[in-house]
Design a protein around this motif. Structure first.
Motif, short mmCIF file in Angstrom:
data_model
loop_
_atom_site.label_atom_id
_atom_site.label_comp_id
_atom_site.label_asym_id
_atom_site.label_seq_id
_atom_site.Cartn_x
_atom_site.Cartn_y
_atom_site.Cartn_z
N LEU A 168 0.83 -1.20 0.00
CA LEU A 168 0.00 0.00 0.00
C LEU A 168 0.87 1.26 0.00
N ALA A 169 1.95 1.21 0.78
CA ALA A 169 2.82 2.39 0.87
C ALA A 169 3.57 2.63 -0.44
N ASN A 170 3.79 1.57 -1.23
CA ASN A 170 4.56 1.70 -2.46
C ASN A 170 3.67 1.91 -3.70
N GLY A 171 2.49 2.42 -3.50
CA GLY A 171 1.65 2.76 -4.65
C GLY A 171 0.33 2.06 -4.70
N GLY A 172 0.13 1.10 -3.83
CA GLY A 172 -1.12 0.37 -3.86
C GLY A 172 -2.31 1.24 -3.52
N LYS A 181 -8.71 -4.34 -1.66
CA LYS A 181 -8.37 -5.75 -1.36
C LYS A 181 -7.41 -5.85 -0.17
N PHE A 182 -6.33 -5.02 -0.22
CA PHE A 182 -5.33 -5.11 0.85
C PHE A 182 -5.89 -4.64 2.19
N VAL A 183 -6.75 -3.60 2.16
CA VAL A 183 -7.34 -3.12 3.41
C VAL A 183 -8.21 -4.20 4.04
N ARG A 184 -9.00 -4.90 3.20
CA ARG A 184 -9.83 -5.98 3.72
C ARG A 184 -8.96 -7.12 4.29
N GLU A 185 -7.87 -7.44 3.60
CA GLU A 185 -6.98 -8.49 4.09
C GLU A 185 -6.30 -8.07 5.40
N LEU A 186 -5.92 -6.80 5.47
CA LEU A 186 -5.32 -6.31 6.72
C LEU A 186 -6.31 -6.39 7.87
N ASP A 187 -7.55 -6.04 7.57
CA ASP A 187 -8.57 -6.12 8.61
C ASP A 187 -8.77 -7.56 9.07
N SER A 188 -8.75 -8.47 8.12
CA SER A 188 -8.88 -9.89 8.46
C SER A 188 -7.70 -10.39 9.29
N GLU A 189 -6.48 -9.95 8.92
CA GLU A 189 -5.29 -10.36 9.67
C GLU A 189 -5.33 -9.81 11.09
#
Length: 213
Positions: A168-172, A181-189
């Motif tokens: 996310l920090a590198n352009g995502g 997608k990554f925010v949802r995965e982070l929330d799940s983690e």
């Protein structure tokens, strides 16, 4: 009638009083030792026997006895000193061993096996200390296993979180689909980490109850 046993010499007033009271008496002069004893028949004083011995003769006769007593006293004193030294070493040695073990335990050296002999209070104290060391070793080993297990369980989800946050920090963040997608995965983690933390806390409480029981 008052009689004396030393050439008929008269009794002193002190000797007369003692004889009339029915009690023996000893007295010393510069060159003689006198011993008087009343002779009583029924309730009446019949006579007084007085014996005298030169002080020089008494000293000569008593000197061997005094020497013997002095020698026996010295022997008894020597035996008492030897017994005192032996007893002090017997008492001090376990205390020094216990002190040394306590100092090593304070520095984290808990692997020492404390040898205990005897049935006295010091032996009981040493056994209690050895039991404490053993329980402390078991507790520390459980803590090490718990920390190792927790570290292993946390490593994987933390690694996934780190990879997604870097992405996310590198352009995502500029790609809405990737960011979502990554925010949802982070929330799940994060949810998984919360469950893992709760499980670890429950496990720690169970082990603590087992130790108390």
């Amino acid at each position: 009638r008052l009689l004396s046993g030393d050439s008929g010499s008269s009794l002193t007033p002190e000797e007369r009083v003692a004889a009339e009271e029915g009690r023996p008496l000893h007295r010393w002069t510069h060159d003689q030792i006198y011993a008087t004893a009343p002779v009583i028949q029924g309730e009446h004083l019949k006579a007084v026997v007085r014996l005298a011995i030169p002080r020089a003769l008494s000293s000569a006769r008593s000197r061997p006895i005094l020497v013997t007593l002095a020698g026996a006293s010295l022997i008894a004193l020597g035996v008492a000193l030897i017994a005192a030294v032996w007893l002090s070493r017997r008492l001090v040695a376990p205390l020094r061993q216990l002190e040394s073990s306590a100092l090593r335990a304070s520095r984290g050296q808990l692997d020492e096996v404390l040898e205990v002999t005897g049935q006295d209070e010091l032996a009981s104290l040493s056994r209690a200390f050895a039991t404490m060391l053993s329980e402390l070793r078991v507790t520390l080993e459980r803590q090490r296993r718990f920390v190792s297990s927790a570290s292993h369980e946390l490593r994987t989800p933390l690694t996934r979180i780190k990879l997604r946050s870097e992405a996310l920090a590198n352009g995502g963040l500029h790609d809405p689909l990737v960011a979502d997608k990554f925010v949802r995965e982070l929330d799940s983690e994060v949810d998984g980490l919360i469950r893992l933390a709760n499980n670890l806390l429950d496990l720690a409480r169970l082990e603590e109850r087992a130790e108390v029981g």
